[in-house]
Scaffold this motif. Structure first.
Motif, mmCIF file in Angstrom:
data_model
loop_
_atom_site.group_PDB
_atom_site.id
_atom_site.type_symbol
_atom_site.label_atom_id
_atom_site.label_comp_id
_atom_site.label_asym_id
_atom_site.label_seq_id
_atom_site.Cartn_x
_atom_site.Cartn_y
_atom_site.Cartn_z
ATOM 1 N N ILE A 97 -66.312 -37.162 51.246
ATOM 2 C CA ILE A 97 -66.075 -38.167 50.315
ATOM 3 C C ILE A 97 -67.435 -38.153 49.204
ATOM 4 O O ILE A 97 -67.746 -38.063 48.520
ATOM 5 C CB ILE A 97 -65.954 -39.513 50.755
ATOM 6 C CG1 ILE A 97 -64.492 -39.860 51.761
ATOM 7 C CG2 ILE A 97 -66.483 -40.758 48.976
ATOM 8 C CD1 ILE A 97 -64.098 -41.274 51.741
ATOM 9 N N ASP A 98 -69.218 -37.945 50.147
ATOM 10 C CA ASP A 98 -70.372 -37.834 49.457
ATOM 11 C C ASP A 98 -70.200 -36.541 48.377
ATOM 12 O O ASP A 98 -70.568 -36.706 47.803
ATOM 13 C CB ASP A 98 -71.296 -38.386 50.489
ATOM 14 C CG ASP A 98 -71.988 -37.988 49.691
ATOM 15 O OD1 ASP A 98 -73.071 -38.935 48.997
ATOM 16 O OD2 ASP A 98 -73.394 -37.184 50.387
ATOM 17 N N ASN B 6 -67.650 -35.149 47.436
ATOM 18 C CA ASN B 6 -67.266 -35.426 46.270
ATOM 19 C C ASN B 6 -67.799 -36.377 45.144
ATOM 20 O O ASN B 6 -67.272 -36.097 43.974
ATOM 21 C CB ASN B 6 -65.914 -35.591 46.605
ATOM 22 C CG ASN B 6 -64.244 -34.243 47.284
ATOM 23 O OD1 ASN B 6 -64.126 -33.639 45.965
ATOM 24 N ND2 ASN B 6 -64.505 -34.417 48.303
ATOM 25 N N LYS B 7 -68.726 -36.814 45.525
ATOM 26 C CA LYS B 7 -68.918 -37.673 44.699
ATOM 27 C C LYS B 7 -69.864 -37.200 44.436
ATOM 28 O O LYS B 7 -70.357 -37.232 42.989
ATOM 29 C CB LYS B 7 -69.706 -38.773 44.942
ATOM 30 C CG LYS B 7 -68.542 -40.129 45.671
ATOM 31 C CD LYS B 7 -69.264 -41.311 46.235
ATOM 32 C CE LYS B 7 -68.024 -42.223 46.793
ATOM 33 N NZ LYS B 7 -69.012 -43.812 47.585
ATOM 34 N N LEU C 278 -62.097 -33.520 44.409
ATOM 35 C CA LEU C 278 -60.953 -35.010 44.716
ATOM 36 C C LEU C 278 -60.624 -36.034 44.178
ATOM 37 O O LEU C 278 -59.741 -36.052 43.393
ATOM 38 C CB LEU C 278 -61.449 -35.033 46.687
ATOM 39 C CG LEU C 278 -60.363 -36.338 46.481
ATOM 40 C CD1 LEU C 278 -58.969 -35.610 47.154
ATOM 41 C CD2 LEU C 278 -61.347 -36.703 48.447
ATOM 42 N N LEU D 111 -65.593 -37.376 57.497
ATOM 43 C CA LEU D 111 -64.734 -37.782 55.969
ATOM 44 C C LEU D 111 -65.716 -38.324 54.640
ATOM 45 O O LEU D 111 -65.671 -38.445 54.429
ATOM 46 C CB LEU D 111 -64.079 -38.913 56.760
ATOM 47 C CG LEU D 111 -62.865 -39.847 55.802
ATOM 48 C CD1 LEU D 111 -62.714 -38.840 54.715
ATOM 49 C CD2 LEU D 111 -62.265 -41.404 55.933
#
Length: 355
Positions: free
Chosen positions: A70-71, A73-74, A101, A66
Motif C-alpha cells: 500500500i505504501d 502504491n501511495k 493500485l 500488505l
C-alpha cells in the motif's frame, strides 16, 4: 505538452524490454514530457536522451507485506499527482497491483504488455493483477495479433480499448545490408538472458547433433551466473562443435552482422525484438512452433520446427546450412518482411494511442 510516466523495475538490464522502452521514450520526448519511474538508481544500460526524467521510487518497508504494498502504491500515486500525469504506462500486467493500485483521477492507465498471455505465469497474485489490469486500463497495447485475440476473448475487452503495436527495429534503419554475404559468416546466433525461458538447453543439444565443424554457435546476453550454468550443460553433453557464450552488450547490431542464421528456441515468448531485428539484417530464422507471437512475425522467412523435437531442430539447421539457395531465398524474404516493423510506424501508432 502532455505528461507521460512509465514504470519499470530497472533500466540497468540488457533485455529487449529495456531496449524497446528506451527507443520509445527517446522518440516521445520530442512531443511529450516523459518520466520513467524505477525501483533502483542504477544507470540505464541503453542510452536515454537527457530530456527524459528518470526517478527512483522510494517506499517505507514494513514487516507486513500488505502495508509495504500500500505504501509503495501511495508513493507512485504521489509521483503521478505531483507531475500532473496524463498517461501512466506499465510494462507488465502481472505487476499492476504492485504499482498501479492507486491512480489520480486525471491519469489514464495504459498497459504495454510484454508477456504472452497463454505462456504467462499461473501465480495467483499475477492472475489477479492481470484481471485488475483488464478492467482498470484505459488502453492495452499488445505485441501481436494473437495477444489481441487472447486478451479480448479471456477478459472480454472491447476492441477500442486494445492497440496492436509491434516492437520496432531499434538498430540503425538507414544502414544497407543488401550486399553483405551473411552466409559466409558461418555463425548461428541466439540472444537472451535466461537459459530456461529462451530454451538454450534445447539449442545446445540440437547443435551437438550437427557435424559442421566449420560453423560456430554464439549465445549472447547471459549473466555471469547463467553463462557458468550453460557451460556446465555444454560440458556435460560433451559437445565438440564450437559454442561461444558471451555476456550482455549494448550494441547488438554487430552481433547480427557477424551471424548467418538466427535461432529462437524459447519456451515462453511474446513478440521477440531480436527476431524482428535479425530479420531486418537478413538472417533466416529457425523457430519452435509453440509460441504464436514469433510465428506471426515470420512470412516464409524461416523454418518452423515442432516444439521440443531436438532432432528436427538440428535437421532444420543442417538443411539451412547445406542449401545456399534456400538460405538466400529466406534471407531476402526476411529483409522484405522486416519492413513492417519500422520505427516511424511504431512512433505514429503510439502517438495515436496517446492522442
Amino acid at each position: 505538452m502532455k505528461n507521460i510516466t512509465f514504470f519499470i523495475n530497472t533500466l540497468s538490464a540488457a533485455g529487449g524490454t529495456q531496449r524497446v522502452l528506451t527507443s520509445l521514450v527517446n522518440l516521445l520526448v520530442e512531443k511529450y514530457n516523459v518520466t520513467i519511474l524505477i525501483l533502483d538508481d542504477k544507470q540505464s544500460f541503453f542510452k536515454i536522451k537527457p530530456e527524459v526524467q528518470v526517478k527512483k521510487v522510494v517506499s517505507t518497508k514494513s514487516s507486513i507485506k500488505l502495508f509495504s504494498l500500500i505504501d509503495f502504491n501511495k508513493q507512485v500515486f504521489n509521483e503521478l499527482k505531483n507531475s500532473s500525469c496524463d498517461y501512466y504506462i506499465s510494462l507488465d500486467s502481472n505487476s499492476v497491483l504492485m504499482q498501479s493500485l492507486f491512480i489520480p483521477r486525471k491519469t489514464k492507465l495504459i498497459i504495454w504488455e510484454h508477456f504472452s498471455l497463454s505462456k504467462n505465469f499461473n501465480n495467483i497474485i499475477f492472475k489477479m493483477s492481470r484481471y485488475y489490469a483488464s478492467k482498470r486500463a484505459h488502453k492495452l497495447v499488445l505485441l501481436s495479433q494473437q495477444e489481441v485475440v487472447d486478451w479480448s476473448k479471456i477478459y472480454n475487452i472491447p476492441t477500442k480499448n486494445i492497440a496492436l503495436i509491434y516492437n520496432p527495429i531499434t538498430i540503425d534503419e538507414k544502414l544497407n545490408f543488401l550486399d553483405i554475404d551473411f552466409y559466409g559468416n558461418k555463425k548461428i546466433l541466439a540472444i537472451g538472458n535466461n537459459i530456461h525461458v529462451k530454451g538454450f538447453d534445447y539449442l545446445v543439444r540440437a547443435w551437438g547433433l550437427l557435424d559442421r565443424n566449420d560453423w560456430k554457435l554464439e549465445i549472447v546476453g547471459l549473466s555471469d551466473v547463467e553463462q557458468v550454468k550453460l557451460k556446465d550443460i555444454i560440458n556435460q553433453l560433451d559437445i565438440k562443435n564450437e559454442i561461444i557464450v558471451t555476456g550482455r552488450i549494448s550494441d547488438i547490431k554487430n552481433k547480427y552482422l557477424e551471424a548467418s542464421i538466427y535461432c529462437l528456441c524459447s519456451r515462453m515468448e511474446a513478440t521477440p525484438l531480436v527476431l524482428i531485428e535479425s530479420q531486418y539484417i537478413g538472417l533466416p530464422a529457425v523457430v519452435f512452433d509453440n509460441c504464436e507471437g514469433p510465428l506471426e512475425l515470420l512470412n516464409n522467412s524461416g523454418l518452423i520446427v515442432e516444439f521440443n523435437n531436438i532432432n528436427k531442430y538440428a535437421n532444420s539447421l543442417s538443411k539451412l546450412i547445406k542449401s545456399r539457395d534456400l538460405y538466400i531465398e529466406l534471407s531476402n524474404n526476411a529483409r522484405t518482411n522486416s519492413q513492417r516493423f519500422n520505427k516511424d510506424t511504431f512512433f505514429n501508432k503510439w502517438c495515436a494511442v496517446l492522442n
